[in-house]
Design an enzyme around this catalytic site. Sequence first.
Site, short mmCIF file in Angstrom:
data_model
loop_
_atom_site.label_atom_id
_atom_site.label_comp_id
_atom_site.label_asym_id
_atom_site.label_seq_id
_atom_site.Cartn_x
_atom_site.Cartn_y
_atom_site.Cartn_z
N LYS A 1 0.84 -1.20 0.00
CA LYS A 1 0.00 0.00 0.00
C LYS A 1 0.87 1.25 0.00
O LYS A 1 1.93 1.29 0.64
CB LYS A 1 -0.90 -0.03 1.22
CG LYS A 1 -1.88 1.14 1.31
CD LYS A 1 -2.73 1.01 2.57
CE LYS A 1 -3.71 2.15 2.72
NZ LYS A 1 -4.53 2.01 3.95
N SER B 1 -9.06 2.27 3.27
CA SER B 1 -8.22 2.95 2.31
C SER B 1 -7.25 2.02 1.58
O SER B 1 -6.55 2.45 0.65
CB SER B 1 -7.44 4.06 3.02
OG SER B 1 -6.62 3.53 4.05
N SER C 1 -9.40 0.14 7.50
CA SER C 1 -8.91 0.25 6.13
C SER C 1 -8.32 -1.02 5.53
O SER C 1 -8.03 -1.06 4.34
CB SER C 1 -7.87 1.37 6.04
OG SER C 1 -8.49 2.62 6.18
#
Length: 485
Positions: free
Chosen positions: A93, A168, A192
């Site tokens: 990420k 996210s 997330s």
Amino acid sequence: MKAGRVRADGAIEANELARLAAVELLEGYRTRRFTPRDVIEDVISALELTNAACNVVVTPAYEQARAAADRATVAWSSGQPQGKLTGVPVSIKDLVYVAGLPALGGAPANKDLVPNVDAAVVSALKSAGAIVTCKTTTCESGYKLTADSPVSGVTRNPWNRDRTSGGSSGGAAASIAAGCGPLAIGTDGVGSIRVPSAFCGVVGIKPTFGLVPRSPGFSPPSWASLAHTGPIARTVADAALLLEAVAIHDLRDAASLPVPARSFDATPAKLDGIRIGSSADFGYAAVAPDIRTAFRSAVETLGSLGARIVPDCVQFEPDMLERILKPIAYTEQAAAVAARGANALMASDSDYRDVVAKGASYSGIEYVEAGYRRNSLRMSFLEIFGKVDAIVTPTVAVTAFPAGALGVDEIDGVTVDRHLGWSPFSWPINLTGLPAATIPCGFDADGLPIGLQIIAPWLDEGLIVRIAAAFECARPWSRFRPRMS
């Protein structure tokens, strides 16, 4: 991308390698059915196709991945793989540092940020022989539960590209669901990892706070006391394998726990003797009817596996979001970018600026008072775990909503906070630092995935893996895959 195919002689078709689990890849390398270079080419191809459709990649690292795959191929051919993940692809990420790759973190202010150091989890993965393929999309600073940002645009769900991937860690979850390799690293400040994993029909684990280090480089350090780093995968065994590799102690993270190396047994077994508390709504939350139906079915399955179900074991007050989470989370988000100044935020989206402004408006007293209430919430879970061994809830109160939206403001006729009210089951677990995972447990009427959240006491990720593995065996989900063209 088509469903996996195995030839009569047992060989796996080359264009299906990207869909294999990590444990299957390692077995294939060991038996020399294929090589890491074979796999990495398939993964790159899958990432390119999925990125064109769903927007999951911020920064590719394909040439570096090819070089690492060549080294891993030599290591396996000589019988000397360097670690337990040698040759296995993994994406990272974009909030997590990888040396030499941009770390935009969804923020226009980070346009020139290229760290020269790996985050501890990336160092651990490289030491284990894993191959970093790319940086995946996120929202700005991980502030919301979608992966849309001014830097990378809107990330879409491979099950329905009109819907959000969640976030996210949305690029990570969507790429895993679409078959772009078996493993991804995500982060989780208010849900997330678990929210996008639930929306995309994959496995995500938020470990105990501090079990996986975040330093150096978690940019910016938003959700400072809430954020966790953890695995996203298609299977329980793969998620457990990845968690084993990154659950290390690192003094550069003040929250890092000095615990011994962990191992997790993902062998399916009966759940006899395990007391599982269930809560469909935490006593107050609005939940979509399809979610409630899937949750009831999942709880029945756990009962059929031998678990003793304790219903309605969690009852919380409906003001937790406003009185505990927002004063803490929004203040920490504002503090993370305070040095940038107002001008640096002008290119940020308006919802992010609103969160930062709200965070800056809380007083120190309000922040500390929220901390006191947070400790009371933690004590509530201590009391609950005196009666049950684990807790299950829906992961999210809705399924994936339209791409580009911040959230929903109504569930089953009840008004909810558009930013966080539709995910009432995730952020309380960040407030307490408890470990939790999401696993697929069904689909709604539109064919969108639904997740089951499993919560365990602190540092009992092994119990989560045991419950998840049993459920996965009883209700296998890996045969269900989005159709990508």
